[in-house]
Design an enzyme around this catalytic site. Structure first.
Site, PDB file in Angstrom:
ATOM      1  CG  ASN A 163      -0.319   0.064   2.528  1.00  0.00           C
ATOM      2  OD1 ASN A 163       0.811   0.535   2.646  1.00  0.00           O
ATOM      3  ND2 ASN A 163      -1.001  -0.385   3.564  1.00  0.00           N
ATOM      4  CB  THR A 196      -9.907  -5.300   8.934  1.00  0.00           C
ATOM      5  OG1 THR A 196     -10.092  -4.162   9.750  1.00  0.00           O
ATOM      6  CG2 THR A 196      -8.845  -6.216   9.545  1.00  0.00           C
ATOM      7  CG  ASP A 225      -4.760  -9.822   4.418  1.00  0.00           C
ATOM      8  OD1 ASP A 225      -3.624  -9.388   4.159  1.00  0.00           O
ATOM      9  OD2 ASP A 225      -5.253  -9.808   5.562  1.00  0.00           O
ATOM     10  N   GLY A 268     -14.949  -7.364   9.800  1.00  0.00           N
ATOM     11  CA  GLY A 268     -13.973  -8.436  10.040  1.00  0.00           C
ATOM     12  C   GLY A 268     -13.166  -8.752   8.801  1.00  0.00           C
TER      13      GLY A 268
HETATM   14  O1  RIB Z   1      -4.539  -7.713   7.172  1.00  0.00           O
HETATM   15  C1  RIB Z   1      -5.397  -7.852   8.273  1.00  0.00           C
HETATM   16  C2  RIB Z   1      -4.764  -8.722   9.306  1.00  0.00           C
HETATM   17  O2  RIB Z   1      -3.608  -8.095   9.802  1.00  0.00           O
HETATM   18  C3  RIB Z   1      -5.615  -8.984  10.508  1.00  0.00           C
HETATM   19  O3  RIB Z   1      -6.454 -10.098  10.374  1.00  0.00           O
HETATM   20  C4  RIB Z   1      -4.589  -9.101  11.627  1.00  0.00           C
HETATM   21  O4  RIB Z   1      -4.538 -10.351  12.216  1.00  0.00           O
HETATM   22  C5  RIB Z   1      -3.265  -8.695  11.029  1.00  0.00           C
HETATM   23  O5  RIB Z   1      -2.485  -9.776  10.698  1.00  0.00           O
END
Ligand code: RIB
Length: 309
Positions: free
Chosen positions: A183, A236, A240, A275
Site C-alpha cells: 500500500n 481490515t 489480503d 472483520g
Molecule cells: O490484514 C489484516 C490482518 O492483519 C488482521 O487479520 C490481523 O490479524 C493482522 O495480521
C-alpha cells in the site's frame, strides 16, 4: 483450478469498532467488540479458497485454545494444513480498531508466527505438487519468506509478496518476486516502485484503497487501475483478499493487467462486511463486480510485452 500456497501469519483478531480512533494518551469508547479469525496469511488462504483455488497454508499456531480454534476454522474452509505447525506457546494476536469510516489500526503480537523456519517452509513448499502461485506477507520471520521465494524460484512458480507490515527488504528477495503489492505507506518504507523494479521485482502493484491501484512495470509509465465500487464497512483484510485474488488469477494464467483488475474487485467486495473474513467473495461475485465497475479494459492500456510472465 488454480493452486495457491500461502506462507504467512495466523492470528486471532480482537476487534473494537464504531467510533473514532483514540489519539496517543486518549481513551475513547467504541460501540462493539468481536473476537475473529485473522492473520494476513490465514486471511489470504481463506480468500484464495473462497475464490475456488486449491489452497495450502504454511505457518504456525500455538498449542493454546486460540491455535486450536484457528486450525479448526481453516480446516473447515477446506485449506490444506500439512504445512501449519503447532508449536509451544501462544498463537498470534492482533488488536484492531475500526473507525466509523471503516479505516483500521492494527497492533500485532506475533506469538507462534515468530517460530516459522526456512527449513519448515522449504519442505512444505516442496511437498506441494504441480504448478502453484506462492503468496507471502511479512508477519513471519524474513528468512522464512526468503525460503519461500527461493522455493518458488526453483520451481518457476509466480511469487507474490504482500510486504505488510513493511520493512526494508534485501534485493535478493525482491528479485525473486513476480509481483510486490505494497500500500502507499509500505511503498514509502520500501523506497518506492522504481527502487523495487530496479532491485528486480517483476512488477509492483500499489494499492491505494478507495483510489484504486497502480501497476508499475520496468520501462513503462505506471498504469492506473480505477477502484471497483464498494459500500465500505471495514477495510481490515481487504489487502489480503486483493493479494489472494491476484495470486489465484495469475495461477490460472491470466495476464497481469486483467489479474490486477479482478483483484481490485475482490478487494472492494472484502470491505463490505465487518472483520477480515466477513465477506470473502466467490469467483462469480468478483466477476460480476469487475464487470460492473469498469468502463475500459486494462489490456489495451498495457502492452502484452510488458507482462513479466
Ligand atoms: O490484514 C489484516 C490482518 O492483519 C488482521 O487479520 C490481523 O490479524 C493482522 O495480521
Amino acid at each position: 483450478m488454480s493452486t495457491v500456497v500461502v506462507v504467512g501469519s495466523v492470528n486471532i483478531d480482537l476487534v473494537a469498532a464504531g467510533g473514532r480512533m483514540p489519539r496517543p494518551g486518549e481513551t475513547v469508547v467504541m460501540e462493539r467488540f468481536a473476537e475473529t479469525h485473522g492473520g494476513k496469511g490465514g486471511n489470504q488462504a481463506c480468500a484464495a479458497a473462497a475464490l475456488g483455488a486449491t489452497t495450502h497454508l504454511v505457518g504456525a499456531v500455538g498449542d493454546d485454545d486460540r491455535g486450536r480454534a484457528a486450525r479448526a476454522d481453516l480446516a473447515a474452509r477446506g485449506i490444506h494444513l500439512g504445512g501449519l505447525a503447532t508449536v509451544p506457546g501462544p498463537t498470534g494476536v492482533a488488536l484492531i480498531l475500526v473507525d466509523d469510516g471503516g479505516e483500521n489500526s492494527i497492533a500485532v503480537v506475533a506469538g507462534a508466527n515468530t517460530t516459522l523456519t526456512p527449513a519448515w517452509v522449504s519442505a512444505a513448499l516442496d511437498a506441494v505438487a504441480g504448478p502453484a502461485a506462492v503468496v507471502a506477507s511479512l508477519e513471519v520471520p524474513l528468512p522464512a519468506i526468503e525460503a519461500a521465494a527461493a522455493a518458488a524460484h526453483r520451481r518457476g512458480r509466480p511469487m507474490i509478496l504482500n510486504p505488510a507490515p513493511a520493512r526494508p527488504l534485501p534485493a535478493s528477495l525482491v528479485s525473486r518476486c513476480t509481483v510486490v503489492t505494497p500500500n502507499e505507506g509500505e511503498l514509502t518504507t520500501l523506497g518506492g516502485a522504481a527502487a523495487l523494479l530496479a532491485a528486480g521485482a517483476g512488477a509492483v502493484v500499489v494499492t491505494r484503497g478507495g483510489a484504486g491501484c497502480e501497476l508499475h512495470t520496468r520501462g513503462h509509465p505506471p498504469v492506473a487501475v480505477p477502484p471497483a465500487p464498494a459500500r465500505v464497512v471495514d477495510t481490515t483484510g481487504a489487502g489480503d483478499t486483493f493479494t489472494a485474488a491476484l495470486a489465484v488469477a495469475l495461477a490460472a494464467g491470466r495476464p497481469l493487467p486483467d489479474a490486477v483488475r479482478w483483484a481490485a474487485a475482490a478487494g472492494a467486495l472484502a470491505t463490505e462486511a465487518f472483520g477480515a473474513r466477513g465477506n470473502l467473495p466467490t469467483a462469480g461475485a468478483v466477476d460480476t463486480r469487475a464487470a460492473s465497475g469498469y468502463q475500459h479494459t486494462l489490456r489495451s492500456a498495457l502492452p502484452r510485452a510488458t507482462q513479466p510472465w
